[in-house]
Design a protein around this motif. Structure first.
Motif: not given
Length: 78
Positions: A38-50, A3-16
């Motif tokens: 592969s999971i990409t966590v993206n934050r745009e205008h206060g909304t999270f997109e997975i 499993l690969e977890v990546s983050f966009r427009n936010m800092r990575g969190r161990d909790e996630v």
């Protein structure tokens, strides 16, 4: 399984990462041991997109989920 977890427009969190690992482990009984995700966590205008992409037995499955709450968006994606 990998499993690969990546983050966009936010800092990575161990909790996630831990939550994603736990949800991916639940899929273990349905997937081949060589499955990759592969999971990409993206934050745009206060909304999270997975974006969740799972490759298994030569097939690729993609799921996208959006929500104002990060945990809810992650749960819906799985």
């Amino acid at each position: 399984m990998r499993l690969e977890v990546s983050f966009r427009n936010m800092r990575g969190r161990d909790e996630v990462r831990r939550r994603a690992d736990a949800l991916f482990d639940k899929l273990h009984r349905f997937l081949d041991p060589a499955a990759e995700a592969s999971i990409t966590v993206n934050r745009e205008h206060g909304t999270f997109e997975i974006d969740c992409i799972v490759s298994n037995h030569g097939h690729t499955h993609k799921q996208t989920s959006t929500d104002d709450d990060l945990r809810t968006a992650l749960d819906r994606a799985f």
